[in-house]
Each structure stands twice: as structure tokens, then as C-alpha cells.
Design a protein around this motif. Structure first.
Motif, PDB file in Angstrom:
ATOM      1  N   UNK A  30      -4.933  41.862  36.078  1.00 12.24           N
ATOM      2  CA  UNK A  30      -3.899  41.929  37.117  1.00 12.24           C
ATOM      3  C   UNK A  30      -3.201  43.286  37.115  1.00 12.24           C
ATOM      4  N   UNK A  31      -2.961  43.822  35.919  1.00 15.07           N
ATOM      5  CA  UNK A  31      -2.297  45.112  35.812  1.00 15.07           C
ATOM      6  C   UNK A  31      -3.150  46.214  36.440  1.00 15.07           C
ATOM      7  N   UNK A  32      -4.442  46.206  36.132  1.00  7.33           N
ATOM      8  CA  UNK A  32      -5.334  47.233  36.697  1.00  7.33           C
ATOM      9  C   UNK A  32      -5.475  47.069  38.207  1.00  7.33           C
ATOM     10  N   UNK A  33      -5.615  45.831  38.650  1.00 10.07           N
ATOM     11  CA  UNK A  33      -5.760  45.598  40.090  1.00 10.07           C
ATOM     12  C   UNK A  33      -4.503  46.024  40.834  1.00 10.07           C
ATOM     13  N   UNK A  34      -3.332  45.771  40.240  1.00  8.64           N
ATOM     14  CA  UNK A  34      -2.086  46.152  40.890  1.00  8.64           C
ATOM     15  C   UNK A  34      -1.929  47.651  41.025  1.00  8.64           C
ATOM     16  N   UNK A  35      -2.588  48.420  40.136  1.00  3.61           N
ATOM     17  CA  UNK A  35      -2.530  49.884  40.196  1.00  3.61           C
ATOM     18  C   UNK A  35      -3.762  50.478  40.863  1.00  3.61           C
ATOM     19  N   UNK A  36      -4.614  49.587  41.425  1.00  5.05           N
ATOM     20  CA  UNK A  36      -5.843  50.016  42.120  1.00  5.05           C
ATOM     21  C   UNK A  36      -6.759  50.824  41.220  1.00  5.05           C
ATOM     22  N   UNK A  37      -6.874  50.411  39.959  1.00  2.94           N
ATOM     23  CA  UNK A  37      -7.744  51.071  39.002  1.00  2.94           C
ATOM     24  C   UNK A  37      -9.040  50.287  38.852  1.00  2.94           C
ATOM     25  N   UNK A  38     -10.084  50.946  38.433  1.00  2.00           N
ATOM     26  CA  UNK A  38     -11.378  50.314  38.219  1.00  2.00           C
ATOM     27  C   UNK A  38     -11.695  50.312  36.728  1.00  2.00           C
ATOM     28  N   UNK A  39     -12.777  49.637  36.367  1.00  2.00           N
ATOM     29  CA  UNK A  39     -13.189  49.555  34.979  1.00  2.00           C
ATOM     30  C   UNK A  39     -13.419  48.123  34.560  1.00  2.00           C
ATOM     31  N   UNK A  40     -13.177  47.829  33.266  1.00  2.00           N
ATOM     32  CA  UNK A  40     -13.416  46.483  32.761  1.00  2.00           C
ATOM     33  C   UNK A  40     -12.581  46.225  31.514  1.00  2.00           C
ATOM     34  N   UNK A  41     -12.487  44.949  31.135  1.00  2.00           N
ATOM     35  CA  UNK A  41     -11.848  44.530  29.898  1.00  2.00           C
ATOM     36  C   UNK A  41     -12.716  43.448  29.271  1.00  2.00           C
ATOM     37  N   UNK A  42     -12.767  43.415  27.942  1.00  2.00           N
ATOM     38  CA  UNK A  42     -13.554  42.386  27.259  1.00  2.00           C
ATOM     39  C   UNK A  42     -13.081  42.180  25.841  1.00  2.00           C
ATOM     40  N   UNK A  43     -13.347  41.000  25.307  1.00  2.00           N
ATOM     41  CA  UNK A  43     -13.059  40.716  23.904  1.00  2.00           C
ATOM     42  C   UNK A  43     -14.123  41.341  23.014  1.00  2.00           C
ATOM     43  N   UNK A  44     -13.725  41.757  21.834  1.00  2.00           N
ATOM     44  CA  UNK A  44     -14.653  42.207  20.808  1.00  2.00           C
ATOM     45  C   UNK A  44     -14.293  41.510  19.510  1.00  2.00           C
TER      46      UNK A  44
END
Length: 785
Positions: A30-44
Motif C-alpha cells: 500500500x505504501x509503494x502504491x500510494x507513492x506510485x512506485x514499482x518493484x516488489x516485496x517478499x518474505x525471506x
């Protein structure tokens, strides 16, 4: 000079801390979408990895918010970053599948149902209306359903419940509160409730809403119901029904030990007990422990607890519902009225661990329960309720650290090798540690039964899977007869080299207090370790110890004078015998009118006299806990103990009644040279003189407590003169006594000492493993540097 970047930048962030099972990835999305940023997040295996791309200012803003405004249940301990070449990524920000790799992250504890879920639970128009397993990213089970890490649904006991289309949509919707919430379920796809009545009850098995309604009706009718919570079964009954509570006490063979109760809501809790602001915060917070509260008297009005709930105690242990099942058990508005206060005690037989398995519950709790309210979501790890008390200054002292706290790590002041500390034989809790973190396991209980030993081994395996710690060293108590120590020998035999370290009991207590307060051990402390028992260097039973200690070792500065312990551990159940042994050691007569004498038969007195004169089966003890037991009998409070620390707890309860009206203190003698001996003889003489003068029991008890505290303060003053040290650690089970701890703290702080008191780590043997870990782990770490 290089011009600032104007095009898009890409940054990789590795986030560590409590960042799995708390809605962290949805938050990042949600934070990235709200700032119109791209990329990804994942657990490690180590936490969470984020790759973020976009305008430099927006990427910087993202990083700032990530560090300083995490979701409610998250704790960020470290963020490391590196710049990467921008890829020109234009797709939407994504949540990637989990990387299956070795590593370590921090799983949050189980958390009480949040306000949003409670509103949905009561909303007749919501599809999860009355769903006993409602949860979201902000609440619900975590530790007790996790079977491994990284934390994803496949690594939980929810893996056997495929999500329905509606839950799948919520799980995949970044705008939904249940986005990637692993325990998510609903009445169509989630676990199911069942009620199994005992034979002869005349009821048929029931499911879901009917199961709940039947269980509520049984409780209202005075029956005992086994209720499956998140960490195991409880045995529940109406706390205002004397017949029901007496039946539960008889069936469980639990003599005088207090039961905890669960109140339907805060208003009900405030009708049965006095609740301060700090206690209210503890009751209603996300951990929902049992909180020790001062009982209201019948004259205060409100629902009267049955006398058998907490006999002889001015306090009652209270908790509020922490699962949706508990909330529904009390009923929603419009439901038939049922009990508003329930006894809610661990579902087990005396000496056994809490029951978690449904089939096992039907056999192990047979004869105790009239019905079983269970469900088909397995429990990966047992986890009993936590217990705490709130001090007058508003700080909390945890007395049992389990649900709501486990497996939250503790930051260590110095690094340790990968170590397993197995704790002691009472209030057993294990601890795993490596580098600068330690993880307590859940409360297991008193060792001795095969089932408890097996529970300890399962707890170790489960905690090791969740933390990634593979111990190469084992630490245990020095007592050769402890079951936990024998288990440690077997465990260490499977490791290479000399893998076992035995730690003196009271040294471990002091090291535990030091570690909790972040002391690195470079300067020793004056450690006051008072408890019931601990194996001493001289082969006697220690327990009234003042040590000069750090993590590397200790020196005995002072101790309570020893006295015979007739019958050894078996004698602990007879405070009247302990009292007479203390009088014998002080050279004081057994007057015929003494309560401790009248409590014994003529034959018992004759046998005890011969035993003491000949010193047969009489180990010497300096235990402060045993002195409290002895004084409890001399005052006429408790002569036969049905559970651990009963006599001392009842003595404290009596002393409270005179605490604010009498400020005198009984004297203790101090003798000896390099090691002071604290002699209770003068105290006993003064107490007996007051008793002959018909001084009330509360005054006798209060003067004894103040006398112990003043003796502690004087010994610490002498230790400061000798060593120059000004830091005192108060530790050991005796400091669960609020009067003793507060009076010692007041006197010491008033004399310029820095006083270390336990908070999140229990002062009793529930905190012992942390001290064992520090003594063993830091020693081995230094050897390998």
C-alpha cells in the motif's frame, strides 16, 4: 561535483525484526502504491526484502516511512539497503512468493482479537457474523499455528483449510485488511466448532453455533466445559457458582491454589476487582495476560465470586476474552444470558502439561470435564496464559511469560554462542540464544512427569524451527537431581565436544536480571537472590543469597543462617515442621501454645524432635522461601501447604492488612567476616514475644516483611563499603512478593542504590534459563573470539 539523479532510481532493502505475520508485506504494498512506485516485496528466511523503483524523492520518502511508521504489530530492528541499476519497471508493485531459504526472522506472538474483527463478529450483516475464528493481519494466532519459517499459510496449521473464493479475493486484495493474512478463513472454508458431551449427560454432539449455545447453557447450569483456546484447552465453569467451582477443584485435585477467571468485559472485571489505569491497560492490551487484581469485598456489590475461586487471597487473577471463541462463549447481545465470570484454568491434570490435541483431550480430561468445546484447527505449540502484576508505580512484573509474549525476542547486551538453556525443574521455561538475541519458549510447568519432559523437547524443536537457532552448547542448573539437568546431559551428548555448562541456580537468577536490564557484565552487581531452593556450592540448599556477581562468576557476600530441612523436599509441604526446625536451630523452645506446635500431633512432635537431635534426613538450608513458610506457621496462617509457596503467599496477604498502620520491623543479626551470616534468631525471639503479648497476626507478618527488607538494605550497605558497587539486583521467586520487593526497593533507592527489578522476565524460575544462557553462552563466546 556530481549532479543529483533526476531519473528513476532502484533500491533494495533488507528488513529485519518482527515483520512476518503482522501485515508487513501488505503495508509495504500500500505504501509503494500510494507513492506510485514499482518493484516488489517478499518474505525471506531473514525477514522481508523490498526492491523499490521510482523518482529519488519518492524512494527516499518510502524508506523514511518504512523505518518510522511500521504496521501496529511490527517491530523493525534493522534495515540495510543498497542501490541497484534502475530497470525501467513500469508494472504494478507486487508481492512475491516467499523465498525458501535458511535464515532467521521474528514471528509475533498470538494477539487478542482487534476492534475491527470484534465489530464484524457482532454485525449480523457481515459474512463473518459469529465466526469463532475471525482474524486479520492485526490480530489472531501466530506462534501457536506456525510450523516453520518463513511465515506463510503453508507453514501454519491453516494449511489444511483451502480458502474459499471470497477469502481468496480478500487475501489477494491490497486494499483489504486481510491482504495476505495467513489465518484468514470464514464459515465456508475455515475451522469448525464441535461440542462433545461426556457419556451419561443426555446430550448429543453439536457443531458450530449449536455447539456454542450448548456450551453456554452447560456453563449456566453449573457444568464444567473443556474449551479449546489458541494455545491449549481450558477447564471452564461459572466462577460465581460455589458448587461448580468446588467440583472443578475436587476433580482436578487442586487444593487451595487460586483459579484465574475470565470476565466477559472490562465492566464486569471492575465489579469484582479494583482496577487501576495501568491494570486496565494490561487487561485490554493486545497480549491479554492474566492480571493480579485486588478483589472487591461483598459489600462493594457486583457479582460475588465463589469463595473457592481464590481462597485466602486478597487478589484474583483476571483476564478478558482474547479470542473470538471466548467472546462468543459469553454471548453477543440478544443471546440467552449466561455466566459473566468464568473460572478459566489450564486444561490438564496436576503435574501434566496443558492439553492441545483433541483426541488426547477426550482421554486426559475425562472425568474432569462434562463436555468438550473443540475445533479442528491444530495447535502447533502449546502456550499457556501469561500472568503479571502491576506495581504501585504502574510498571508490570511478569510472573509467567507465555501467550502474548512468546516468541518475542530479547535483545542481549553481549553476544552469545548458539545455546540452549533448559531452565529448572519448577516453572520450567527454556531459552534459545545466538549472537545478540534470546528467545524464551512458552511456560511448560513443573518437570518430573514423562509428559512434561516430552513437552519440553517438543517446545525446543518448535522454537528452533521458528528462530533458526541450532544450539551447539547446552546450559542447565547445577542440581544433579533435576530432571531438566538430566535432560540437558542427554541433549549435550548429541553434540560435539564439551557441550554442557552447569550454572549455579542463584548465579543464573542474577545474570537473568542483569541481562534484562542490558548490563554487559563489565562491572559486577550486588545480587539479592531469594527463593525456595537452589543447589549450593557446599552441598546445602541455598535460597537466601547475596552474591557479588557478573556473567563470569560470583562470590557469596552473605546468606541467611542455615537450619535443618527435615524430610528434604517432602518437608516443604509442612510449614509447621519448618517453623519448629527454625526454632530448634535458634535454640528457642517449642512452647505448647505455639500455633506450629498445636498443628502437630504428639507423635509428629516426638518424631520431629528425634529427627532434629540426630540430624536424620535433615539437609541444611539457607532458603529465604523456607523462612517465610516457617514464619507463616508461627504466625498461625498456614501449617500445611497444598501447593508451592502457599504459606508465603498467605503470609503476604495477611501482612497487607497491617502494612499501612504499623511500621516496626523485627531485627536480624549479622555475624561473620568476609561472608556475612544473616541470623533470624533475634527476629524469631521478637516475634514470639509479640505473639505472647497477643499482637495480631497481620502486625506480626508485616513486621517480619519489614525486618527482611531492612536486613537486605544493611547487607547491601556493607557490601557497597567493601566493593564500591552501587547496583543491586533483586531476583528469585521471593521477589514475586510485592510487599518485600517494594520495601527493599524503597530502602535501597533511598540510600542511593540503583535497583534492578524484573519486568518482562519473571523473577522466579520462569526467568532462570536466560541467566543460564548468559553465563554459558558468553563464556564460550569469549573462548572462541
Amino acid at each position: 561535483m556530481t549532479a543529483p539523479a533526476t531519473g528513476p532510481v532502484r533500491r533494495r532493502l533488507s528488513v529485519r525484526g518482527t515483520v512476518q505475520g503482522v501485515g508487513f508485506r501488505p503495508y509495504v504494498h500500500r505504501l509503494a502504491a500510494g507513492l506510485s512506485l514499482t518493484g516488489f516485496v517478499g518474505n525471506t528466511g531473514d525477514g522481508v526484502i523490498v526492491e523499490i523503483e521510482g523518482p529519488p524523492d519518492e524512494v527516499d520518502r518510502f524508506c523514511e516511512l518504512l523505518a518510522h511508521r511500521p504496521p501496529p504489530l511490527a517491530t523493525v530492528t534493522a534495515i540495510t539497503g543498497e542501490d541497484l541499476p534502475a530497470t525501467g519497471d513500469t508494472g504494478p508493485f507486487a508481492i512475491r512468493s516467499t523465498e525458501r531459504a535458511a535464515g532467521r526472522t521474528q514471528l509475533p506472538p498470538d494477539t487478542a482479537t482487534c476492534a475491527d474483527c470484534l465489530r464484524e463478529l457482532a454485525d449480523a450483516g457481515d459474512r463473518r457474523h459469529r465466526h469463532p475464528f475471525i482474524t486479520c493481519t492485526h490480530c489472531g494466532p501466530r506462534f501457536t499455528i506456525a510450523t516453520g519459517m518463513p511465515y506463510d499459510r503453508v507453514a501454519t496449521t491453516m494449511a489444511g483449510f483451502p480458502m474459499c473464493p471470497a477469502c481468496t479475493r480478500e487475501y489477494g486484495d491490497p486494499a483489504d485488511r486481510r491482504f495476505h493474512a495467513q489465518p484468514v478463513a470464514c464459515p465456508d472454508c475455515g475451522p469448525r466448532l464441535t461440542l462433545t458431551p461426556a457419556d451419561g449427560l443426555g446430550l448429543r454432539p453439536a457443531r458450530d453455533g449449536e455447539a456454542l449455545a450448548t456450551a453456554r447453557a452447560l456453563l449456566a447450569a453449573g457444568r464444567i466445559v473443556a474449551v479449546k483456546g489458541v494455545g491449549g484447552y481450558h477447564l471452564a465453569c461459572d466462577a460465581t457458582d460455589p458448587t461448580a467451582v468446588r467440583a472443578l477443584r475436587d476433580r482436578k485435585e487442586r487444593r487451595g491454589k487460586a483459579f484465574a477467571v475470565m470476565c466477559a468485559d472490562l465492566a464486569t472485571a471492575e465489579r469484582i476487582a479494583v482496577v487501576s489505569d495501568a491494570e486496565r491497560d494490561a487487561l485490554t492490551g493486545p497480549r491479554r495476560p492474566i492480571v493480579l487484581l485486588r478483589r472487591r469485598t461483598p459489600a462493594d456489590g457486583g457479582p460475588r465470586l465463589a469463595d473457592q475461586v481464590c481462597p485466602g487471597s486478597p487478589h484474583v487473577g483476571v483476564m478478558l476474552p482474547y479470542t473470538p471463541l471466548h467472546t462468543l462463549l459469553f454471548g453477543l447481545p440478544g443471546d440467552p444470558e449466561g455466566p459473566r465470570v468464568l473460572v478459566m484454568t489450564s486444561g490438564n491434570r496436576s503435574g501434566e502439561p496443558i492439553v492441545t490435541d483433541d483426541t488426547e483431550a477426550l482421554t486426559r480430561l475425562a472425568g474432569l470435564a462434562d463436555a468438550w468445546l473443540g475445533h479442528d484447527r491444530p495447535i502447533a505449540a502449546p502456550c499457556d496464559d501469561s500472568l503479571l502484576r502491576v506495581r504501585p508505580d504502574g510498571t508490570a512484573q511478569v510472573l509467567r511469560r507465555s501467550r502474548g509474549y512468546v516468541p518475542r525476542p530479547l535483545r542481549l547486551p553481549v553476544p552469545v554462542r548458539a545455546t540452549l538453556a533448559v531452565g529448572g525443574d519448577l516453572k520450567n521455561v527454556l531459552c534459545l540464544g545466538e549472537d545478540d538475541h534470546a528467545w524464551f519458549g512458552p511456560h511448560i510447568g513443573d518437570m518430573g512427569e514423562l509428559a512434561t519432559l516430552e513437552a519440553a523437547e517438543r517446545a525446543e524443536r518448535h522454537l528452533s524451527r521458528l528462530t533458526g537457532v541450532t544450539p551447539g552448547l547446552v546450559a542447565a542448573d547445577r542440581h544433579p537431581g533435576y530432571h531438566s539437568t538430566r535432560r540437558a546431559h542427554r541433549r549435550a551428548a548429541r553434540l560435539p565436544g564439551d557441550a554442557l555448562t552447569l550454572v549455579q541456580h542463584h548465579h543464573a537468577h542474577i545474570a537473568s536480571a542483569m541481562a534484562e536490564h542490558g548490563l554487559d557484565g563489565s562491572t559486577p552487581v550486588i545480587g539479592v537472590a531469594f527463593d525456595g531452593t537452589g543447589y549450593g556450592d557446599d552441598g546445602t540448599v541455598w535460597g537466601g543469597e547475596i552474591l557479588l556477581a557478573d556473567y563470569t562468576g560470583y562470590r557469596r557476600l552473605a546468606h541467611l543462617a542455615t537450619a535443618p530441612l527435615p524430610g528434604g523436599d517432602a518437608g516443604v509441604a509442612n510449614p509447621c515442621r519448618l517453623a519448629l526446625a527454625r526454632l530448634w536451630a535458634a535454640g528457642l523452645p517449642w512452647a505448647a501454645d505455639l500455633p506450629s506446635v498445636t498443628a502437630c500431633s504428639d507423635m509428629e512432635l516426638a518424631t520431629l524432635g528425634r529427627q532434629l537431635d540426630r540430624q536424620v534426613a535433615c539437609v541444611r538450608t539457607s532458603s529465604m522461601g523456607r523462612l517465610f513458610d516457617a514464619v507463616s506457621s508461627l504466625v498461625g496462617v498456614c501449617h500445611r501447604a497444598g501447593y508451592e509457596a502457599q504459606a508465603a503467599m498467605e503470609l503476604e496477604a495477611v501482612a497487607v492488612r497491617a502494612w499501612h498502620t504499623d511500621d516496626e520491623a523485627y531485627p536480624f543479626g549479622l555475624t561473620g567476616g568476609s561472608t556475612l551470616v544473616c541470623d533470624p534468631g533475634p527476629m524469631l525471639e521478637a516475634l514470639l514475644a509479640d505473639r505472647r503479648a497477643a499482637t495480631p497476626a497481620p502486625v506480626l507478618a508485616a513486621r517480619f516483611h519489614r525486618g527482611v527488607a531492612r536486613a537486605v538494605a544493611e547487607i547491601c550497605r556493607r557490601a557497597r563499603t567493601e566493593t564500591g558497587l552501587r547496583t543491586v539486583a533483586l531476583t528469585g521467586g521471593a521477589f514475586a512478593n510485592g510487599l518485600l520487593e517494594e520495601e527493599c526497593t524503597t530502602l535501597l533507592a533511598g540510600d542511593g542504590f540503583t535497583v534492578l527489578r524484573h519486568g518482562e522476565v519473571p523473577p522466579n524460575d520462569g526467568g532462570l534459563a536466560l541467566g543460564q544462557l548468559m553465563v554459558a553462552g558468553t563464556a564460550m563466546h569469549r573462548e572462541t573470539e
